[in-house]
Design an enzyme around this catalytic site. Structure first.
Site, PDB file in Angstrom:
ATOM      1  CG  ASP A  38      -1.787   1.260   1.251  1.00 53.63           C
ATOM      2  OD1 ASP A  38      -2.518   1.485   0.266  1.00 53.63           O
ATOM      3  OD2 ASP A  38      -1.721   2.015   2.236  1.00 53.63           O
ATOM      4  CG  ASP A  60      -0.414   3.482   5.797  1.00 51.60           C
ATOM      5  OD1 ASP A  60      -0.709   4.218   4.847  1.00 51.60           O
ATOM      6  OD2 ASP A  60      -0.369   3.862   6.980  1.00 51.60           O
ATOM      7  CD  GLU A  82      -5.324   1.535  -3.433  1.00 56.07           C
ATOM      8  OE1 GLU A  82      -6.083   1.044  -2.591  1.00 56.07           O
ATOM      9  OE2 GLU A  82      -4.781   2.639  -3.312  1.00 56.07           O
TER      10      GLU A  82
END
EC number: 3.1.21.10
Length: 171
Positions: free
Chosen positions: A7, A147, A74
């Site tokens: 992340d 995170d 992501e």
């Protein structure tokens, strides 16, 4: 299958490693095993280039230590704040470079897909993602930093989607 989720963040880059042994239990849910998670926090006093180099080194260290089969990240998302989006893009580039340097394949998932896979709702709040990650990985408490929970969610998302693809291909 061992998945290394990342992340990317301008202040903290979360990482999480989840393993799924071959086969799926009768419930249809993958048997997930937490390997490790954490947050990479470069010092705020460093220049942008130094911060990026720090994140890159730390990711390479973690990738070497945990020997994943794949890195999941992501996808790029659109932000109102161009400066923040650009910084995030730099960190994301460093993460992709670390995976490529380690010779690992990369999978990318949209934020809505990740949240929907893990919580059942694509617009879930961070707390909901943390709660479900803890539940799916049999953790006594939600992972911190947030995170790292997001990185674990990305890894879980890949495992679910990889198993769906395998099931469809075996038909």
């Amino acid at each position: 299958m061992r998945i290394f989720g990342i992340d990317c963040g301008s202040e903290i880059t979360g990482y999480g490693i989840v393993e799924c042994p071959d086969g799926t239990p009768r419930s249809g849910q993958p048997d997930l095993r937490l390997i490790a998670f954490g947050g990479i926090r470069p010092a705020k006093k460093l220049t942008l280039a130094e911060r990026l180099a720090f994140v890159h080194r730390e990711l390479l260290t973690q990738l070497a230590a945990h020997q994943p089969d794949l890195v999941a990240v992501e996808e790029v998302f659109y932000s109102v704040n161009a400066k923040s989006a650009l910084k995030l893009g730099h960190v994301r580039g460093v993460a992709l470079l670390a995976a490529a340097t380690a010779g690992l394949p990369i999978a990318e998932y949209a934020p809505l897909t990740i949240k929907s896979t893990v919580t059942g709702y694509g617009l879930a709040q961070k707390e909901q993602v943390q709660f479900m990650v803890a539940r799916l990985l049999h953790m006594p408490e939600p992972p911190e930093p947030a995170d790292a929970a997001d990185a674990l969610a990305i890894a879980i998302c890949h495992i679910h989607h990889a198993q769906t693809i395998q099931a469809q291909q075996s038909r």
